[in-house]
Design a protein around this motif. Structure first.
Motif, short mmCIF file in Angstrom:
data_model
loop_
_atom_site.label_atom_id
_atom_site.label_comp_id
_atom_site.label_asym_id
_atom_site.label_seq_id
_atom_site.Cartn_x
_atom_site.Cartn_y
_atom_site.Cartn_z
N ASP A 1 -3.09 2.65 -7.47
CA ASP A 1 -3.62 1.97 -6.04
C ASP A 1 -4.68 1.10 -6.49
OD1 ASP A 1 -5.47 4.15 -6.82
OD2 ASP A 1 -4.71 5.43 -4.94
N THR A 2 -5.59 1.47 -7.53
CA THR A 2 -6.71 0.42 -7.42
C THR A 2 -6.66 -0.87 -7.97
OG1 THR A 2 -6.81 1.49 -9.78
CG2 THR A 2 -8.22 2.55 -8.15
N THR B 1 -5.24 -2.93 -6.23
CA THR B 1 -5.54 -3.77 -4.92
C THR B 1 -6.98 -4.20 -5.08
OG1 THR B 1 -6.12 -1.67 -3.86
CG2 THR B 1 -3.93 -2.53 -3.33
N PHE C 1 0.81 -1.20 -0.07
CA PHE C 1 -0.06 0.18 0.05
C PHE C 1 0.86 1.36 -0.03
CE2 PHE C 1 -3.33 -2.90 1.53
CZ PHE C 1 -4.49 -2.40 0.76
N THR D 1 4.45 9.40 -5.41
CA THR D 1 4.48 9.21 -4.37
C THR D 1 4.55 10.14 -3.21
OG1 THR D 1 5.13 6.87 -4.82
CG2 THR D 1 5.59 7.44 -2.36
N LEU E 1 1.81 2.05 -3.84
CA LEU E 1 0.99 2.59 -4.90
C LEU E 1 0.83 3.89 -5.01
CD1 LEU E 1 -1.23 -0.58 -4.17
CD2 LEU E 1 0.91 -0.58 -5.57
N SER F 1 -7.57 8.12 -2.79
CA SER F 1 -6.66 7.02 -2.17
C SER F 1 -7.28 6.46 -0.78
CB SER F 1 -5.30 7.50 -1.92
OG SER F 1 -4.60 8.06 -3.17
#
Length: 742
Positions: free
Chosen positions: A230-231, A233, A35, A133, A38, A169
């Motif tokens: 991040d999606t 995940t 996490f 990031t 991402l 996020s």
């Protein structure tokens, strides 16, 4: 190969399980850090004009505005003395913050454009620094530090791209937790119902758990070497859970079927691996082929999901082919331990034809009469595609109570154009003052433009708006930046047309302007995906055709599968357009209707196509096995669907639950992805496999297995189909009958 794999898992079953436990532990350690690595966004083409414009602005002008602080005063007037003092203090604090550049406030600039029409609110603009990031971390720290109450005089809320990414996020993580909390218990209940025993129901969850843990481990590794959205995940969790259960369900069902026919445990494992294991391998290859098409797109949102999807499919398949046979070899007949009260053995000597087999025979007796109504309904469901439009995600995908969305709404309603959604024109070369001014004047005359700001001054309506030196921060010796502000709704058709109009304005002689901004990014993303979409579709079709040919030895079967899958996909995308673009069910689901998210639509197409082919392989493998054993076409189809139809329907329900759980998301495009993928799975498993496949096979007759002699010889040499050790005659048993309830 599969025979050797079966022998390995039988003779070294406990060693295989120990190695698997150690591998899962290692993957768990790697996956913990996923996490934090991402990234948000990833919807833009890095080679597009808008992206290059953003890079030049970041390098030479400190970056585009991506943070808007909307400030309201306690007494209702931003020009009141107390409000002015606090506003100037806020601007000074923000300017001193190393995480921000290009801070511009109403109180410092005196620009009426940064004050609301009623004078109750004012804007402070800034750019949050860092890569993807770092920018996310910096944005969250800035929001924590400055939003809320400031000096008991100002109320500060945050909007802009950085704030939207931050809100999105956090929402993704919350939605993932909720989706898993819903999907896993429901999945366990359905598995208990399907298998009728506790041990058999828990085995698929073991494979699913390995797949999910492995997916997070490979996400962590991927994010160390490339950008990963991040999606990912959400996708890998749903796919890992669903495919792990699908593949395990197929293996366990075949194993129990062999035991019921009187096979020893070792022989049952051998036959299961050589038949169902082979099917799993081909199924994984077809899903991987569909997901691999995402790699042709330059947007890292799609590219990273392609890599992540390939990884989770591989983990699920490897776990099924190695861990599941080892578990079955160790458990043996204890796979039925913990039999539940409703799972009572049937009367010996009786055999009720399976539901799906009876349905297939009914369809094949009258193929046109049964298939045409289903086909008509699917085509009607696909009809909204005639009016489909595409866009990209913005703050409207967030819940209405999200702060960044509320700020965006306030900017549209209370201000005369917002620089947060302005077009940013940058010229990365020296330009004379006269030529620059003439270009800015021309830009201000474009229909829809409210004002233009350049280092030479402000412009509106094709002429200078006010005397003055202009904003010196917009110009430097080797580059110039021009801000084009419109009053149009961001990402609307008119706003996209404005991008093309601005790009069409004749530039200063010898200059090569780059046009960026959110609307330019949308135009470039649509063009980029549209240019590569035919390549992706061609790759999916070609690889699927080759895989199904190698599996069946027929050139007709792959074509039949492609046509039926496209029909079911068209129906799914049509329903999603009707819901999410046209706004039906918006009040029930709590989303804001807007154009279909272009990247998410492509992703949903690839996922749904791959999973449709997953079930295609499940069904075709058994039909092919029976046909190769000498059964006529109709008997092979009916008996094949009789054996696999219940497995496919159970697997579809289980996988659909994993995706439907994301329908609870508060992010609009995640709702669309979850509901669309789940619906595609059910349409394919019920309407296509239950009705259209047997109808098509009946109409095709013997030609369903046709291949030219040269290709037939090629298949005989290189093709793979279910085979292996001699089959043990199967019979319906209590174990198999349990599945007919689904």
């Amino acid at each position: 190969m599969f025979e050797r794999l079966a022998e390995l898992t039988i003779r070294r079953s406990r060693v295989v399980l120990v190695v698997a436990v150690l591998a899962v532990a290692l993957m768990g350690v790697l996956g913990v850090g996923a996490f934090g690595k991402l990234l948000g966004g990833g919807f833009d083409d890095p080679a597009s004009e808008s992206t290059r414009a953003a890079e030049v602005i970041a390098e030479k002008f400190g970056g585009e505005t991506n943070l808007v602080l909307l400030v309201r005063t306690s007494d209702g007037r931003v020009d009141a003395p107390a409000a002015r003092r606090s506003g100037e203090a806020l601007a000074a604090d923000l300017s001193a913050d190393k995480r921000l550049t290009n801070v511009v406030s109403y109180w410092e600039s005196g620009s009426d454009d940064l004050r609301s029409r009623d004078g109750s609110e004012a804007m402070v603009l800034a750019h949050v620094t860092g890569d993807e990031t770092q920018r996310r971390e910096n944005a969250q720290e800035v929001l924590d530090a400055y939003t809320g109450t400031y000096e008991d005089v100002l109320t500060v809320r945050a909007g802009g791209g950085a704030a939207v990414d931050s809100d999105m996020s956090k929402q993704v993580v919350d939605d993932l937790v909720l989706a898993e909390a819903i999907a896993i218990p429901l999945t366990l209940v359905l598995l208990l119902f399907v298998f009728g025993s506790v041990v058999a129901a828990l085995l698929p969850l073991v494979i699913a758990l390995i797949a999910v843990i492995g997916s997070f481990a490979q996400l962590s590794l991927l994010a160390s070497v490339t950008d990963v959205a991040d999606t990912a995940t959400n996708l890998t969790t749903a796919l890992g859970l669903g495919l792990g259960i699908d593949y395990a369900l197929l293996m366990i069902s075949r194993f129990r079927e062999q035991l019921a026919a009187g096979a020893s445990v070792d022989d049952a494992v051998r036959r299961t691996v050589s038949t169902a294991g082979r099917t799993v391998a081909f199924s994984a290859a077809t899903v991987a082929a569909a997901l691999g098409a995402l790699l042709v797109f330059p947007q890292y949102f799609l590219r990273s999901l392609g890599f992540a999807g390939l990884g989770v499919v591989a983990v699920a398949a490897v776990a099924t082919l190695f861990v599941m046979p080892a578990l079955l070899a160790v458990l043996g007949h204890r796979v039925d331990s913990g039999r539940l009260p409703w799972a009572k053995p049937g009367r010996s000597g009786t055999r009720v034809p399976p539901l799906w087999g009876r349905l297939a025979r009914t369809v094949m007796r009258r193929p046109a009469l049964t298939a045409l109504p289903v086909l008509a309904v699917l085509l009607l469901a696909a009809s909204p595609l005639l009016g489909i439009t595409f866009g990209t995600s913005d703050e409207r995908v967030l819940p209405e109570d999200a702060q960044s969305r509320q700020v965006a709404t306030a900017l549209r309603e209370n201000f005369d154009g917002s620089e947060d959604s302005a077009l940013h024109v940058v010229i990365d070369e020296p330009v004379g003052r006269a030529r620059l001014e003439a270009y800015a004047v021309a830009l201000s005359g474009v229909e829809g433009v409210v004002r233009v700001e350049a280092s030479t001054g402000g412009y509106a309506g094709g002429r200078p708006a006010a005397a003055g030196p202009g904003d010196a921060a917009l110009g430097r010796g080797d580059a110039q930046r021009i801000t084009v502000v419109s009053g149009l709704v961001p990402k609307s058709d008119a706003a996209q047309d404005l991008v093309e109009d601005v790009r069409a304005v004749t530039p200063p002689e010898g200059a090569h302007p780059l046009v960026g901004g959110v609307d330019a990014q949308l135009v470039d993303s649509k063009d980029s995906i549209g240019d590569r979409l035919p390549i992706a579709v061609a790759l999916v079709a070609l690889t699927t055709f080759l895989l199904l040919f190698l599996f069946t030895g027929s050139v007709v079967q792959p074509l039949r599968a492609l046509v039926l899958n496209l029909i079911s996909l068209g129906a799914t995308l049509g329903v999603m357009t009707w819901i999410f673009q046209d706004g039906h069910l918006s009040s029930l689901l709590g989303f804001t209707a807007q154009p279909m998210e272009v990247a998410m639509t492509v992703l949903m197409f690839c996922i749904a196509f791959g999973l449709s082919m997953d079930y295609e392989v499940f069904v075709t493998s058994r039909i092919k096995e029976l046909h190769a054993a000498g059964a006529d076409n109709e008997s092979a189809v009916a008996d094949g669907l009789g054996h696999t139809g219940r497995i496919v329907s159970a697997a579809a329900c289980l996988l659909a639950i994993s995706f439907f759980a994301f329908g609870t998301s508060k992010i609009g495009f995640m709702q669309m992805f979850g509901l669309g993928s789940g619906l595609a799975i059910l349409i394919d498993a019920i309407a296509v496999r239950g009705v259209l496949v047997p109808a098509a096979m009946r109409l095709l007759g013997r030609s369903a297995w046709y291949a030219p002699p040269s290709l037939r010889r090629l298949h005989d040499r290189f093709g793979l189909s279910e085979g292996g050790p001699g089959a043990i005659p199967t019979a319906e048993s209590s174990h198999v009958k349990d599945l007919t309830r689904v």
